[in-house]
Design an enzyme around this catalytic site. Sequence first.
Site, PDB file in Angstrom:
ATOM      1  N   SER A 137      22.411   3.466 -30.927  1.00 57.25           N
ATOM      2  CA  SER A 137      22.587   2.357 -31.865  1.00 57.25           C
ATOM      3  C   SER A 137      23.929   2.556 -32.539  1.00 57.25           C
ATOM      4  O   SER A 137      24.457   3.674 -32.592  1.00 57.25           O
ATOM      5  CB  SER A 137      21.467   2.374 -32.915  1.00 57.25           C
ATOM      6  OG  SER A 137      21.783   1.550 -34.015  1.00 57.25           O
ATOM      7  N   TYR A 151      15.948   6.777 -39.211  1.00 58.17           N
ATOM      8  CA  TYR A 151      16.433   6.082 -38.017  1.00 58.17           C
ATOM      9  C   TYR A 151      17.883   6.451 -37.734  1.00 58.17           C
ATOM     10  O   TYR A 151      18.232   6.785 -36.596  1.00 58.17           O
ATOM     11  CB  TYR A 151      16.294   4.573 -38.202  1.00 58.17           C
ATOM     12  CG  TYR A 151      16.841   3.784 -37.037  1.00 58.17           C
ATOM     13  CD1 TYR A 151      16.154   3.743 -35.826  1.00 58.17           C
ATOM     14  CD2 TYR A 151      18.041   3.080 -37.134  1.00 58.17           C
ATOM     15  CE1 TYR A 151      16.652   3.029 -34.743  1.00 58.17           C
ATOM     16  CE2 TYR A 151      18.537   2.364 -36.062  1.00 58.17           C
ATOM     17  CZ  TYR A 151      17.845   2.341 -34.879  1.00 58.17           C
ATOM     18  OH  TYR A 151      18.343   1.638 -33.810  1.00 58.17           O
TER      19      TYR A 151
END
Length: 258
Positions: A137, A151
């Site tokens: 990401s 995350y």
Amino acid sequence: MSNGFVMITGASSGIGKAFAAQFAKKGYDLILVARRKERLQELAEEWTKKGRKCLVLTADLAKKKECRKIMEEVEKLPVKVFINNAGFGDCGSFLETDLSKEMEMIHVNIRAMHFLVKQMLCQMEKQGEGSILNVASSAGLFPAGPYMATYYATKSYVTSLTRAVALELKEKKSNVYVGALCPGPVDTEFNKVANVEFAIPSITPTYCASYAIRKMEKRKIVIVPKNKMKVLAFISRVLPQSLVIRMTARQQKKKRNW
């Protein structure tokens, strides 16, 4: 004719499903991995009708024994491409987010990712070729992500591991490629699971997958779709980290309308 198998985790929706479509169109047979069996079977039926072989493997990658089972299923198959895509996020204050969800996130985003890439890399080295894409990401390119702390930390692990392994393979003159896909917002089910709304425009899974494949073919190590995310990633490297972290915190708050 087949170009061999592409194995995709998290294949039942979003980016994983888009990768399945792109590779099937390129002549690859599919190994589809996810928890939701019905969705995988629907996808497999779609591409079987179009002449592709499809192997459906249902698994909860948070469980180590199921990761092992998957690798046992594919160890004898000519897997030419592995899209290590399974993962999810969560948003909120670290004091308030659910610990069990965070631990499951760590198991999927880090432990399963690490286990599968290690096993698949060894398998591809033995067969003399292959390509691995770890789906990280843009979060993995920033120093930290307040209000999505776990995350961001998991995706930093993915990008760090990928960069290190890629250099080792280059110095070894290996025929196996390893890269990391670091997109910004993508229009998938991520928002629902993470309890957020994107604060900046998202891209489609199809665009994300097709862009990534083009860069994989050029053996790009860190793949960042869209120029805006490339600029933000560059800024995060040149500005003081404390400032970048505060800016990131404000961005996460926007996702929750705080």
